[in-house]
Scaffold this active site. Sequence first.
Site, mmCIF file in Angstrom:
data_model
loop_
_atom_site.group_PDB
_atom_site.id
_atom_site.type_symbol
_atom_site.label_atom_id
_atom_site.label_comp_id
_atom_site.label_asym_id
_atom_site.label_seq_id
_atom_site.Cartn_x
_atom_site.Cartn_y
_atom_site.Cartn_z
ATOM 1 N N ILE A 1 0.827 -1.218 0.000
ATOM 2 C CA ILE A 1 0.000 0.000 0.000
ATOM 3 C C ILE A 1 0.861 1.268 0.000
ATOM 4 O O ILE A 1 0.394 2.337 -0.419
ATOM 5 C CB ILE A 1 -0.972 -0.021 1.209
ATOM 6 C CG1 ILE A 1 -2.189 0.854 0.957
ATOM 7 C CG2 ILE A 1 -0.276 0.353 2.501
ATOM 8 C CD1 ILE A 1 -3.318 0.627 1.963
ATOM 9 N N ASN B 1 11.711 -8.336 7.145
ATOM 10 C CA ASN B 1 11.975 -7.696 8.434
ATOM 11 C C ASN B 1 11.514 -8.623 9.558
ATOM 12 O O ASN B 1 10.422 -9.202 9.493
ATOM 13 C CB ASN B 1 11.215 -6.367 8.521
ATOM 14 C CG ASN B 1 11.782 -5.320 7.583
ATOM 15 O OD1 ASN B 1 12.988 -5.238 7.405
ATOM 16 N ND2 ASN B 1 10.917 -4.536 6.963
ATOM 17 N N GLY C 1 12.266 -2.655 11.708
ATOM 18 C CA GLY C 1 11.245 -2.077 10.841
ATOM 19 C C GLY C 1 10.027 -2.929 10.578
ATOM 20 O O GLY C 1 9.160 -2.526 9.798
ATOM 21 N N GLN C 2 9.933 -4.116 11.214
ATOM 22 C CA GLN C 2 8.720 -4.912 10.987
ATOM 23 C C GLN C 2 7.529 -4.197 11.621
ATOM 24 O O GLN C 2 7.584 -3.783 12.789
ATOM 25 C CB GLN C 2 8.864 -6.326 11.576
ATOM 26 C CG GLN C 2 7.686 -7.228 11.200
ATOM 27 C CD GLN C 2 7.855 -8.657 11.703
ATOM 28 O OE1 GLN C 2 8.761 -8.963 12.474
ATOM 29 N NE2 GLN C 2 6.961 -9.532 11.253
ATOM 30 N N HIS D 1 6.124 -12.136 5.941
ATOM 31 C CA HIS D 1 5.986 -11.716 4.548
ATOM 32 C C HIS D 1 7.364 -11.350 4.016
ATOM 33 O O HIS D 1 8.271 -11.012 4.783
ATOM 34 C CB HIS D 1 5.044 -10.515 4.422
ATOM 35 C CG HIS D 1 5.439 -9.346 5.270
ATOM 36 N ND1 HIS D 1 5.163 -9.286 6.614
ATOM 37 C CD2 HIS D 1 6.113 -8.207 4.980
ATOM 38 C CE1 HIS D 1 5.644 -8.156 7.110
ATOM 39 N NE2 HIS D 1 6.236 -7.483 6.132
ATOM 40 N N HIS E 1 9.176 -8.832 1.208
ATOM 41 C CA HIS E 1 9.057 -7.719 0.272
ATOM 42 C C HIS E 1 9.785 -8.089 -1.019
ATOM 43 O O HIS E 1 10.946 -8.531 -0.973
ATOM 44 C CB HIS E 1 9.706 -6.455 0.839
ATOM 45 C CG HIS E 1 9.056 -5.939 2.092
ATOM 46 N ND1 HIS E 1 8.165 -4.897 2.102
ATOM 47 C CD2 HIS E 1 9.176 -6.337 3.383
ATOM 48 C CE1 HIS E 1 7.774 -4.662 3.356
ATOM 49 N NE2 HIS E 1 8.372 -5.523 4.142
HETATM 50 P P1 5GP Z 1 6.995 -4.632 7.408
HETATM 51 O O1 5GP Z 1 7.214 -3.202 7.827
HETATM 52 O O2 5GP Z 1 6.226 -5.376 8.490
HETATM 53 O O3 5GP Z 1 8.198 -5.359 6.942
HETATM 54 O O4 5GP Z 1 6.063 -4.559 6.128
HETATM 55 C C1 5GP Z 1 4.698 -4.367 6.185
HETATM 56 C C2 5GP Z 1 4.286 -3.751 4.880
HETATM 57 O O5 5GP Z 1 2.880 -3.877 4.772
HETATM 58 C C3 5GP Z 1 4.603 -2.244 4.771
HETATM 59 O O6 5GP Z 1 5.464 -2.024 3.653
HETATM 60 C C4 5GP Z 1 3.232 -1.592 4.598
HETATM 61 O O7 5GP Z 1 3.253 -0.542 3.655
HETATM 62 C C5 5GP Z 1 2.371 -2.753 4.127
HETATM 63 N N1 5GP Z 1 0.984 -2.664 4.541
HETATM 64 C C6 5GP Z 1 0.517 -2.370 5.788
HETATM 65 N N2 5GP Z 1 -0.826 -2.387 5.797
HETATM 66 C C7 5GP Z 1 -1.204 -2.707 4.532
HETATM 67 C C8 5GP Z 1 -2.487 -2.859 3.919
HETATM 68 O O8 5GP Z 1 -3.553 -2.712 4.535
HETATM 69 N N3 5GP Z 1 -2.496 -3.191 2.594
HETATM 70 C C9 5GP Z 1 -1.344 -3.376 1.878
HETATM 71 N N4 5GP Z 1 -1.490 -3.690 0.588
HETATM 72 N N5 5GP Z 1 -0.122 -3.224 2.418
HETATM 73 C C10 5GP Z 1 -0.057 -2.885 3.735
#
Ligand code: 5GP
Length: 113
Positions: A33, A88, A94-95, A101, A103
């Site tokens: 997003i 992450n 940064g998680q 998941h 990236h």
């Molecule tokens: P993290 O920071 O945990 O490694 O990555 C989480 C990712 O999920 C972030 O890059 C954030 O932009 C994405 N994200 C969080 N909420 C949503 C959502 O509701 N929809 C989508 N498509 N991505 C999301």
Amino acid sequence: MKNPTCIFCKIIAKEVPAQIIAETNDILVINDIAPKAPIHYLIIPKNHIADVKSLQDTDVELAGKMLLMAKQLSQVLPEPRAFKLVMNNGAAVGQSVFHIHCHFLAGKQMTDF
Ligand code: 5GP
Ligand code: ZN
């Protein structure tokens, strides 16, 4: 396997909309997003597992499928099909979503972490 407070579980259950790039029995791939690159996908196993530290020996096939999904996604990239995978693990690095998941990033120079 659904965690009622988890945004990715809600997306997997189609309770929250997302742009779906690919879907298998085990994995959903969506557009991030808030993309950090021209191509920024999230490769998300459908099981609610918090992070890499929470993987069990029985998850070996699932972990492999995440990498093979990355390979499949790379097949539509222009040559030389360069991409970066980031996972992450922990808020300190940064998680922000505690559902495992990966990236998948492509489309710009990313030579420094
Ligand atoms: P993290 O920071 O945990 O490694 O990555 C989480 C990712 O999920 C972030 O890059 C954030 O932009 C994405 N994200 C969080 N909420 C949503 C959502 O509701 N929809 C989508 N498509 N991505 C999301
Ligand atoms: Zn979840």
